[in-house]
Design a protein around this motif. Structure first.
Motif, PDB file in Angstrom:
ATOM      1  N   THR A  59       0.830  -1.200   0.000  1.00  0.00           N
ATOM      2  CA  THR A  59       0.000   0.000   0.000  1.00  0.00           C
ATOM      3  C   THR A  59       0.868   1.253   0.000  1.00  0.00           C
ATOM      4  N   LEU A  60       0.556   2.180  -0.901  1.00  0.00           N
ATOM      5  CA  LEU A  60       1.217   3.479  -0.919  1.00  0.00           C
ATOM      6  C   LEU A  60       0.426   4.428  -0.029  1.00  0.00           C
ATOM      7  N   GLN A  61       1.041   4.870   1.055  1.00  0.00           N
ATOM      8  CA  GLN A  61       0.431   5.844   1.947  1.00  0.00           C
ATOM      9  C   GLN A  61       1.039   7.216   1.638  1.00  0.00           C
ATOM     10  N   ALA A  62       0.188   8.203   1.419  1.00  0.00           N
ATOM     11  CA  ALA A  62       0.645   9.525   0.987  1.00  0.00           C
ATOM     12  C   ALA A  62       0.588  10.530   2.128  1.00  0.00           C
ATOM     13  N   TYR A  63       1.759  10.883   2.675  1.00  0.00           N
ATOM     14  CA  TYR A  63       1.738  11.961   3.676  1.00  0.00           C
ATOM     15  C   TYR A  63       1.870  13.311   2.965  1.00  0.00           C
ATOM     16  N   GLY A  64       1.433  14.386   3.654  1.00  0.00           N
ATOM     17  CA  GLY A  64       1.403  15.700   3.023  1.00  0.00           C
ATOM     18  C   GLY A  64       0.350  15.773   1.929  1.00  0.00           C
ATOM     19  N   SER A  65      -0.663  14.922   2.007  1.00  0.00           N
ATOM     20  CA  SER A  65      -1.614  14.758   0.903  1.00  0.00           C
ATOM     21  C   SER A  65      -2.463  15.999   0.635  1.00  0.00           C
ATOM     22  N   LEU A  66      -2.650  16.837   1.645  1.00  0.00           N
ATOM     23  CA  LEU A  66      -3.446  18.055   1.470  1.00  0.00           C
ATOM     24  C   LEU A  66      -2.575  19.257   1.112  1.00  0.00           C
ATOM     25  N   ALA A  67      -1.289  18.999   0.840  1.00  0.00           N
ATOM     26  CA  ALA A  67      -0.356  20.059   0.440  1.00  0.00           C
ATOM     27  C   ALA A  67      -0.313  21.188   1.460  1.00  0.00           C
ATOM     28  N   ARG A  68      -0.548  20.813   2.734  1.00  0.00           N
ATOM     29  CA  ARG A  68      -0.493  21.768   3.850  1.00  0.00           C
ATOM     30  C   ARG A  68      -1.382  22.989   3.614  1.00  0.00           C
ATOM     31  N   GLY A  69      -2.501  22.753   2.948  1.00  0.00           N
ATOM     32  CA  GLY A  69      -3.485  23.814   2.752  1.00  0.00           C
ATOM     33  C   GLY A  69      -3.163  24.793   1.643  1.00  0.00           C
TER      34      GLY A  69
END
Length: 330
Positions: A230-240
């Motif tokens: 599974t690829l888990q994407a951190y920073g997915s919301l581009a920090r707003g």
């Protein structure tokens, strides 16, 4: 004998449904200083957990270093105050980064003794007997895969860890590690978003001069897909960046992307957050976004991400990508 030598079939990651959202707990616990956390920080964590549960999230992501251990500690207090909660959720935590020790701001340590010690410390802070997934936080150049295998094997035998993942690793690094493991790597957590697009750009810039602008190791996404990781994407919301967070000097591409996200959100009667996550989840690799905000309303704004992913057209998906990159694809 490794799992691969034993002929174990490639399988879906244990306990991690496809197309799920993950709550990232790095923002919980107060500051990164040595100042102890307060009851207010526990209340903030409880509110974030409630909001995550409200939108169907059951996997909560930690690391031993987050807020100097305070993220795990406040979450542990929430678990202690909420009977039955541990049975309703899954926990993952990471180890492998050492901060402010031996005169160094930071270094990596995936030695056997360090893994065992750090996992036991995390379990104590989290007030639980086990974590569903242990993740190796960063590649350690001094890592001995045999030592990792020994530590993970012991932790699994003791019932303290149920599955193993990695973070920030290339496909080649995972493969070398996997050759010595008795258990499959089930997840790889990477920074992935509409803003951080190296994982995507590398896939289309093969044999193209512009490809040298991106350091992401091509083939990593493909390796994970091939092996059911599974690829888990951190920073997915581009920090707003595209959903209203103040930016000192946004580029023309960033401003145009924010407008497009807002336009699509209005057309689909949803939120910008759901559009951004839906864009990631549309990718056939089955990306699981990690939501890092501690604000309950913003967590709940992610509710319709899977719905957006299902309804986003190919043209809309490409339009978001091309607008964010600020130029046409080759």
């Amino acid at each position: 004998m490794s799992w691969r030598e034993a002929g174990a079939p490639v399988r879906e990651p244990a306990g991690q449904p496809a197309q799920e959202l993950i709550y990232g707990c790095m923002g919980l616990g107060g500051s990164w200083s040595s100042e102890p956390h307060s009851s207010a920080h526990v209340d903030e964590a409880a509110a974030a957990v409630d909001a995550a549960l409200d939108i169907g999230i059951t996997l909560f992501d930690h690391a031993d270093i987050y807020r100097g251990g305070k993220s795990e500690a406040v979450f542990g207090e929430v678990l202690a105050q909420t009977p039955g909660l541990r049975d309703r959720i899954r926990l993952q935590t990471k180890c492998g980064i050492r901060l402010n020790e031996h005169g160094l701001e930071g270094y990596y340590d995936l030695s056997r003794d360090a893994i065992l010690a750090r996992v036991n410390e995390s379990l104590g802070r989290l007030r639980t007997d086990y974590v569903d997934v242990l993740m190796l936080h960063r590649p350690d150049p001094l890592m001995d895969p045999a030592e990792v295998s020994s530590a993970v094997g012991q932790l699994m035998a003791e019932g303290k860890v149920r599955a193993l993942g990695v973070s920030n690793m290339s496909g080649a690094q995972i493969e070398v590690l996997q050759d010595r493991l008795e258990t499959p790597v089930v997840a790889n957590q990477l920074e992935m978003s509409l803003f951080k697009r190296a994982w995507l750009e590398s896939s289309v810039l093969v044999n193209h001069a512009e490809g040298t602008d991106y350091s992401f190791p091509h083939g990593t996404v493909e390796h994970c897909v091939r092996h059911g990781i599974t690829l888990q994407a951190y920073g997915s919301l581009a920090r707003g960046l595209y959903t209203g967070a103040p930016a000192a000097a946004p580029s023309a591409a960033e401003e145009a992307t924010a407008r497009l996200v807002a336009q699509l959100a209005a057309e689909k009667m949803t939120t910008g957050e759901s559009v951004l996550l839906g864009w990631l989840m549309k990718h056939p690799a089955g990306i699981a976004p990690v939501i890092g905000t501690a604000t309950p309303d913003r967590i709940r704004a992610c509710t319709e991400a899977a719905t957006v992913a299902a309804g986003l057209t190919r043209a809309e998906w490409y339009r978001l990508w091309v607008t964010a990159r600020g130029s046409n694809i080759p």
